[in-house]
Scaffold this motif. Sequence first.
Motif, PDB file in Angstrom:
ATOM      1  N   ALA A  61     -12.779   3.159 -10.470  1.00 19.80           N
ATOM      2  CA  ALA A  61     -11.725   2.693 -11.375  1.00 19.80           C
ATOM      3  C   ALA A  61     -10.467   3.554 -11.249  1.00 19.80           C
ATOM      4  O   ALA A  61      -9.352   3.032 -11.124  1.00 19.80           O
ATOM      5  N   ILE A  62     -10.629   4.864 -11.279  1.00 18.87           N
ATOM      6  CA  ILE A  62      -9.460   5.746 -11.240  1.00 18.87           C
ATOM      7  C   ILE A  62      -8.743   5.641  -9.903  1.00 18.87           C
ATOM      8  O   ILE A  62      -7.513   5.568  -9.841  1.00 18.87           O
ATOM      9  N   ARG A  63      -9.521   5.629  -8.834  1.00 25.87           N
ATOM     10  CA  ARG A  63      -8.879   5.516  -7.525  1.00 25.87           C
ATOM     11  C   ARG A  63      -8.177   4.164  -7.383  1.00 25.87           C
ATOM     12  O   ARG A  63      -7.080   4.083  -6.820  1.00 25.87           O
ATOM     13  N   ALA A  64      -8.784   3.100  -7.914  1.00 26.46           N
ATOM     14  CA  ALA A  64      -8.156   1.779  -7.832  1.00 26.46           C
ATOM     15  C   ALA A  64      -6.844   1.734  -8.611  1.00 26.46           C
ATOM     16  O   ALA A  64      -5.876   1.102  -8.171  1.00 26.46           O
ATOM     17  N   LEU A  65      -6.779   2.413  -9.758  1.00 29.65           N
ATOM     18  CA  LEU A  65      -5.545   2.415 -10.535  1.00 29.65           C
ATOM     19  C   LEU A  65      -4.443   3.177  -9.804  1.00 29.65           C
ATOM     20  O   LEU A  65      -3.288   2.745  -9.782  1.00 29.65           O
ATOM     21  N   LEU A  66      -4.786   4.310  -9.208  1.00 31.25           N
ATOM     22  CA  LEU A  66      -3.777   5.051  -8.450  1.00 31.25           C
ATOM     23  C   LEU A  66      -3.285   4.225  -7.275  1.00 31.25           C
ATOM     24  O   LEU A  66      -2.077   4.176  -6.994  1.00 31.25           O
ATOM     25  N   GLU A  67      -4.187   3.544  -6.575  1.00 31.70           N
ATOM     26  CA  GLU A  67      -3.780   2.675  -5.469  1.00 31.70           C
ATOM     27  C   GLU A  67      -2.860   1.566  -5.971  1.00 31.70           C
ATOM     28  O   GLU A  67      -1.861   1.233  -5.318  1.00 31.70           O
ATOM     29  N   LEU A  68      -3.180   1.009  -7.131  1.00 31.03           N
ATOM     30  CA  LEU A  68      -2.338  -0.040  -7.705  1.00 31.03           C
ATOM     31  C   LEU A  68      -0.928   0.483  -7.963  1.00 31.03           C
ATOM     32  O   LEU A  68       0.072  -0.168  -7.611  1.00 31.03           O
ATOM     33  N   ALA A  69      -0.822   1.657  -8.582  1.00 33.93           N
ATOM     34  CA  ALA A  69       0.495   2.231  -8.885  1.00 33.93           C
ATOM     35  C   ALA A  69       1.276   2.513  -7.606  1.00 33.93           C
ATOM     36  O   ALA A  69       2.491   2.264  -7.537  1.00 33.93           O
ATOM     37  N   LEU A  70       0.609   3.029  -6.583  1.00 36.75           N
ATOM     38  CA  LEU A  70       1.301   3.357  -5.336  1.00 36.75           C
ATOM     39  C   LEU A  70       1.732   2.095  -4.590  1.00 36.75           C
ATOM     40  O   LEU A  70       2.797   2.061  -3.963  1.00 36.75           O
ATOM     41  N   LYS A  71       0.921   1.048  -4.658  1.00 34.24           N
ATOM     42  CA  LYS A  71       1.287  -0.208  -4.008  1.00 34.24           C
ATOM     43  C   LYS A  71       2.483  -0.866  -4.694  1.00 34.24           C
ATOM     44  O   LYS A  71       3.224  -1.622  -4.060  1.00 34.24           O
ATOM     45  N   LYS A  72       2.661  -0.596  -5.976  1.00 37.62           N
ATOM     46  CA  LYS A  72       3.781  -1.185  -6.714  1.00 37.62           C
ATOM     47  C   LYS A  72       5.106  -0.493  -6.385  1.00 37.62           C
ATOM     48  O   LYS A  72       6.155  -0.909  -6.865  1.00 37.62           O
ATOM     49  N   THR A  73       5.069   0.569  -5.595  1.00 33.32           N
ATOM     50  CA  THR A  73       6.285   1.326  -5.274  1.00 33.32           C
ATOM     51  C   THR A  73       6.454   1.456  -3.758  1.00 33.32           C
ATOM     52  O   THR A  73       6.460   2.568  -3.220  1.00 33.32           O
ATOM     53  N   PRO A  74       6.603   0.329  -3.049  1.00 29.04           N
ATOM     54  CA  PRO A  74       6.683   0.389  -1.578  1.00 29.04           C
ATOM     55  C   PRO A  74       7.906   1.120  -1.069  1.00 29.04           C
ATOM     56  O   PRO A  74       7.923   1.573   0.082  1.00 29.04           O
ATOM     57  N   GLU A  75       8.956   1.231  -1.904  1.00 23.63           N
ATOM     58  CA  GLU A  75      10.157   1.917  -1.439  1.00 23.63           C
ATOM     59  C   GLU A  75       9.909   3.404  -1.182  1.00 23.63           C
ATOM     60  O   GLU A  75      10.726   4.070  -0.528  1.00 23.63           O
ATOM     61  N   TYR A  76       8.801   3.941  -1.685  1.00 26.97           N
ATOM     62  CA  TYR A  76       8.466   5.339  -1.426  1.00 26.97           C
ATOM     63  C   TYR A  76       7.703   5.504  -0.105  1.00 26.97           C
ATOM     64  O   TYR A  76       7.422   6.626   0.294  1.00 26.97           O
ATOM     65  N   GLY A  77       7.373   4.408   0.547  1.00 33.03           N
ATOM     66  CA  GLY A  77       6.673   4.490   1.827  1.00 33.03           C
ATOM     67  C   GLY A  77       5.197   4.180   1.719  1.00 33.03           C
ATOM     68  O   GLY A  77       4.637   4.051   0.628  1.00 33.03           O
ATOM     69  N   ASP A  78       4.567   4.039   2.890  1.00 33.61           N
ATOM     70  CA  ASP A  78       3.119   3.842   2.933  1.00 33.61           C
ATOM     71  C   ASP A  78       2.425   5.097   2.423  1.00 33.61           C
ATOM     72  O   ASP A  78       3.017   6.179   2.356  1.00 33.61           O
ATOM     73  N   PHE A  79       1.148   4.945   2.093  1.00 32.39           N
ATOM     74  CA  PHE A  79       0.448   6.079   1.502  1.00 32.39           C
ATOM     75  C   PHE A  79      -1.008   6.102   1.947  1.00 32.39           C
ATOM     76  O   PHE A  79      -1.564   5.093   2.407  1.00 32.39           O
ATOM     77  N   ARG A  80      -1.588   7.261   1.785  1.00 39.15           N
ATOM     78  CA  ARG A  80      -3.028   7.433   1.972  1.00 39.15           C
ATOM     79  C   ARG A  80      -3.520   8.391   0.901  1.00 39.15           C
ATOM     80  O   ARG A  80      -2.910   9.438   0.669  1.00 39.15           O
ATOM     81  N   ILE A  81      -4.601   8.032   0.244  1.00 35.35           N
ATOM     82  CA  ILE A  81      -5.199   8.878  -0.791  1.00 35.35           C
ATOM     83  C   ILE A  81      -6.336   9.662  -0.163  1.00 35.35           C
ATOM     84  O   ILE A  81      -7.220   9.098   0.489  1.00 35.35           O
ATOM     85  N   ILE A  82      -6.308  10.969  -0.357  1.00 37.40           N
ATOM     86  CA  ILE A  82      -7.285  11.872   0.261  1.00 37.40           C
ATOM     87  C   ILE A  82      -8.132  12.519  -0.828  1.00 37.40           C
ATOM     88  O   ILE A  82      -7.623  12.896  -1.883  1.00 37.40           O
ATOM     89  N   ARG A  83      -9.408  12.646  -0.560  1.00 38.69           N
ATOM     90  CA  ARG A  83     -10.336  13.294  -1.489  1.00 38.69           C
ATOM     91  C   ARG A  83     -10.169  14.812  -1.410  1.00 38.69           C
ATOM     92  O   ARG A  83     -10.207  15.396  -0.324  1.00 38.69           O
ATOM     93  N   ARG A 249       6.881   8.407  -8.914  1.00 33.87           N
ATOM     94  CA  ARG A 249       6.313   7.246  -8.221  1.00 33.87           C
ATOM     95  C   ARG A 249       5.130   6.672  -8.994  1.00 33.87           C
ATOM     96  O   ARG A 249       5.038   5.458  -9.184  1.00 33.87           O
ATOM     97  N   VAL A 250       4.226   7.530  -9.429  1.00 36.56           N
ATOM     98  CA  VAL A 250       3.040   7.053 -10.139  1.00 36.56           C
ATOM     99  C   VAL A 250       3.433   6.384 -11.458  1.00 36.56           C
ATOM    100  O   VAL A 250       2.927   5.314 -11.811  1.00 36.56           O
ATOM    101  N   GLN A 251       4.357   7.006 -12.202  1.00 39.16           N
ATOM    102  CA  GLN A 251       4.758   6.421 -13.480  1.00 39.16           C
ATOM    103  C   GLN A 251       5.473   5.086 -13.273  1.00 39.16           C
ATOM    104  O   GLN A 251       5.202   4.119 -13.996  1.00 39.16           O
ATOM    105  N   LEU A 252       6.370   5.032 -12.301  1.00 35.63           N
ATOM    106  CA  LEU A 252       7.079   3.788 -12.040  1.00 35.63           C
ATOM    107  C   LEU A 252       6.098   2.691 -11.643  1.00 35.63           C
ATOM    108  O   LEU A 252       6.203   1.544 -12.107  1.00 35.63           O
ATOM    109  N   GLY A 253       5.127   3.032 -10.803  1.00 44.31           N
ATOM    110  CA  GLY A 253       4.145   2.044 -10.378  1.00 44.31           C
ATOM    111  C   GLY A 253       3.303   1.532 -11.530  1.00 44.31           C
ATOM    112  O   GLY A 253       3.029   0.330 -11.631  1.00 44.31           O
ATOM    113  N   MET A 254       2.900   2.425 -12.435  1.00 45.49           N
ATOM    114  CA  MET A 254       2.105   1.996 -13.580  1.00 45.49           C
ATOM    115  C   MET A 254       2.936   1.141 -14.536  1.00 45.49           C
ATOM    116  O   MET A 254       2.433   0.160 -15.105  1.00 45.49           O
ATOM    117  N   GLU A 255       4.201   1.498 -14.721  1.00 45.84           N
ATOM    118  CA  GLU A 255       5.066   0.690 -15.589  1.00 45.84           C
ATOM    119  C   GLU A 255       5.257  -0.707 -15.018  1.00 45.84           C
ATOM    120  O   GLU A 255       5.245  -1.704 -15.759  1.00 45.84           O
TER     121      GLU A 255
END
Length: 317
Positions: A61-83, A249-255
């Motif tokens: 759930a948490i990782r999916a929410l972070l991915e959602l927020a990052l996908k909502k902000t494509p102007e910041y570039g592609d991303f990869r989440i690392i453990r 980026r994270v806040q903008l994506g969640m908003e």
Amino acid sequence: MACSSHPPPPRSPYPLRMVFGILLSILAGTAQCLAEVRNTSYQPPPLQEYILWYRNYDSPAIRALLELALKKTPEYGDFRIIRSEEMGQGRVLRELAHGRTRLIDIANVASSTERESQLLAIPIPIDGGLLGFRVCVVLPHSLPLFEGVRTVEDLRDRGIRIGQGLHWPDTDILKINDIPVITHTRYELLFRMLRNDRFDCFARGVSEVMFDLAIENDPELVIEPSIMLAYPMPSYFFTSPYDYLTAHRVQLGMERAILDGSFAQFLANYYGKAIETLALDRRTVIVLKNPFLSEESRMVGRQTLDNLQRRLQLLSQ
């Protein structure tokens, strides 16, 4: 008739061919500069790597929410989440606060005044405020201890011991409500302590308990069916106090996710089933005080408690 006596125009000291050559050269240079500007005026941002605390990374759930927020902000570039490497919550907070290493970039933890003063908080509860609603993971032989419990006084009178992480805000909340708490720095070891009867209840948030038990895969661990502890305790994403770009980026994506409805869908997808399974609307709610919040988070937490029944109804549909 004689022609006008105007003097002829002065002759250029350069041959006409040379003048045209100079002009063509200037125009060619200008065109090349314009082409370079056109080609270099916008370069997509490089791939951004975000190191997420391993406990959060391992939570779908948490990782999916972070991915959602990052996908909502494509102007910041592609991303990869690392453990991240495996480390306790106390060290995670220290690493973020110091900001001197790249061991971790983002962590989701419960909020407190201290944490909000030392880190950058994205002040949107990641689970809609459900982390402050807690049920007890117990061993079957402990179930009779909870029968008839209705109040904080009942918890105290029966001497019910609750297990929590040493650095979790819950620990201070339980202590200030005069409830016995047994702690450890490692989350994983708390389940072992429960199995060894070191305490009676491992209080887990309703947004996380089903995932916890699926990972433990132990039929001897059960969820006490009748009570729910409740206190205002929003759970936020946090970054280093120096990492404004990631926090923004994270806040903008969640908003954006809130505005387009995808955040509500996320809550329903990941927490709706748990709420239905745990039958929260039929439990006795024991409200505890939490004085360890900033004014903003206190207001968020108060609204969550005030709207408890409405939230449960919405998420269980």
